[in-house]
Enzyme design. Structure first.
Site, PDB file in Angstrom:
ATOM      1  N   SER A  76     -16.552  17.198  37.229  1.00  0.00           N
ATOM      2  CA  SER A  76     -17.883  16.767  36.806  1.00  0.00           C
ATOM      3  C   SER A  76     -18.819  16.711  38.002  1.00  0.00           C
ATOM      4  O   SER A  76     -18.400  16.911  39.150  1.00  0.00           O
ATOM      5  CB  SER A  76     -17.817  15.397  36.131  1.00  0.00           C
ATOM      6  OG  SER A  76     -17.615  14.392  37.113  1.00  0.00           O
ATOM      7  N   SER A 136     -20.605  14.005  38.975  1.00  0.00           N
ATOM      8  CA  SER A 136     -20.938  12.614  39.288  1.00  0.00           C
ATOM      9  C   SER A 136     -21.010  12.338  40.783  1.00  0.00           C
ATOM     10  O   SER A 136     -21.564  11.325  41.196  1.00  0.00           O
ATOM     11  CB  SER A 136     -19.919  11.669  38.639  1.00  0.00           C
ATOM     12  OG  SER A 136     -18.665  11.782  39.276  1.00  0.00           O
ATOM     13  N   LYS A 186     -14.872   8.336  43.090  1.00  0.00           N
ATOM     14  CA  LYS A 186     -16.168   7.706  43.324  1.00  0.00           C
ATOM     15  C   LYS A 186     -16.206   7.213  44.776  1.00  0.00           C
ATOM     16  O   LYS A 186     -15.211   7.252  45.492  1.00  0.00           O
ATOM     17  CB  LYS A 186     -16.395   6.521  42.388  1.00  0.00           C
ATOM     18  CG  LYS A 186     -16.241   6.821  40.903  1.00  0.00           C
ATOM     19  CD  LYS A 186     -17.314   7.731  40.349  1.00  0.00           C
ATOM     20  CE  LYS A 186     -17.093   8.015  38.868  1.00  0.00           C
ATOM     21  NZ  LYS A 186     -18.062   9.016  38.349  1.00  0.00           N
ATOM     22  N   SER A 229     -23.730   9.237  36.740  1.00  0.00           N
ATOM     23  CA  SER A 229     -22.357   8.859  37.068  1.00  0.00           C
ATOM     24  C   SER A 229     -21.910   7.683  36.211  1.00  0.00           C
ATOM     25  O   SER A 229     -22.524   6.612  36.239  1.00  0.00           O
ATOM     26  CB  SER A 229     -22.247   8.486  38.554  1.00  0.00           C
ATOM     27  OG  SER A 229     -20.953   8.000  38.853  1.00  0.00           O
TER      28      SER A 229
END
Length: 300
Positions: free
Chosen positions: A70, A72, A127, A259
């Protein structure tokens, strides 16, 4: 990052290891019949067990590859990046049980961490670590602060790679009756990039870029923030404040307005940590495209 390969690797390695050991101690097919004349399972044990054992050790305790699915973490990581994760940065853990057997370190502010998603531990997320245990993380008037000390931030001019921008949205079905073609997906990516603003953040030894979208503030839709900091609703997400519990971490994506991170679902327990992302070793564009190595480099 939604599949744990160890779910296959560990049982297969154990089974072949048991067969290999049984032949060494009791069956002795290789010794009595000769190489290549053993039963099929015994031959597989000799051929594959040593290789699988090495792969298991490397993936579980040293370095494990992951693919970014993704956007994010844009602009640090893009969809299609293949990364290497240091598995011993946050403690040596047993595969499958994830019990920490050796304490080798802890996350630091600004680390890019891979962890098992708290709401579905079979899925891996990536993250940036913003809040450590005991920290107070707050956001007010465009400024992110940790323990009431503003994170060093400055606006920068950043020209995103056009090819990477075209990959922000992937072709395919995105909703009931809504299908993105390759052309429309690329156009949506460019349209979003036109509204992007980039900032340089410094957290500890980590100097990195973050991305915001002009006119959008995803925090106002974040259920966890609304629970922890009710004023987020009143101020449309422009202000919030949370305390990070002991043994847990607060994380956010670098693509701040795109995100689904800790603002939406909460904290990451220490036992969910999988490792520290350290290197991009390949990028594979979607579709029938050859991989490239232009993005190879360390992850800040």
């Amino acid at each position: 990052m939604d599949f744990d390969f160890n779910l296959i690797l560990v049982p297969l390695t154990i089974v072949l290891g048991i067969v290999w050991l049984l032949d060494k101690l009791a069956l002795k097919q290789r010794k009595t019949r000769g190489r290549g004349q053993e039963g099929l399972l015994v031959r597989w044990a000799y051929d594959f067990f040593p290789v699988l054992a090495v792969v298991l050790i490397v993936r579980s305790f040293l370095i494990e590859p992951f693919n970014i699915p993704s956007s994010s973490m844009v602009p640090t990581l893009y969809t299609g990046d293949f990364i290497a994760v240091n598995k011993y940065a946050y403690g040596v853990r047993l595969p499958l049980t994830y019990n920490k057997v050796i304490d080798t370190g802890e996350p630091e502010h600004g680390d890019v961490a891979v962890f098992r998603y708290p709401e579905n531990p079979s899925i891996y997320y990536i993250k940036r670590v913003i809040g450590l245990p005991g920290d107070t993380v707050s956001y007010s008037q465009g400024t992110l602060s940790i323990n009431d000390v503003p994170v060093e931030t400055k606006s920068v001019d950043f020209a995103a790679n056009a090819e990477l921008t075209s990959q922000l949205y992937l072709p395919g079905q995105v909703g009931p009756g809504q299908v993105l073609t390759e052309e429309s997906a690329s156009a949506m990516g460019q349209q979003e990039e036109d509204a992007a603003q980039y900032f340089e953040e410094v957290q500890g030894d980590n100097n990195h870029l973050v991305r915001y979208l002009d006119g959008m503030n995803s925090s106002q839709y974040a259920p966890f923030l609304q629970q922890q900091s009710p004023e987020v609703v009143e101020s449309e997400g422009t202000e919030w404040r949370i305390d990070v519990p002991e043994g847990q971490y607060f994380v956010m994506g670098d693509n701040r307005d795109r995100s689904a991170d800790g603002r939406f679902w909460g904290f990451v327990p220490d036992e969910n940590l999988a490792g520290k992302a350290v290197y991009i070793w390949m990028h594979k564009p979607p579709g029938l495209n050859l991989p490239t190595f232009e993005r190879n480099g360390t992850i800040n």
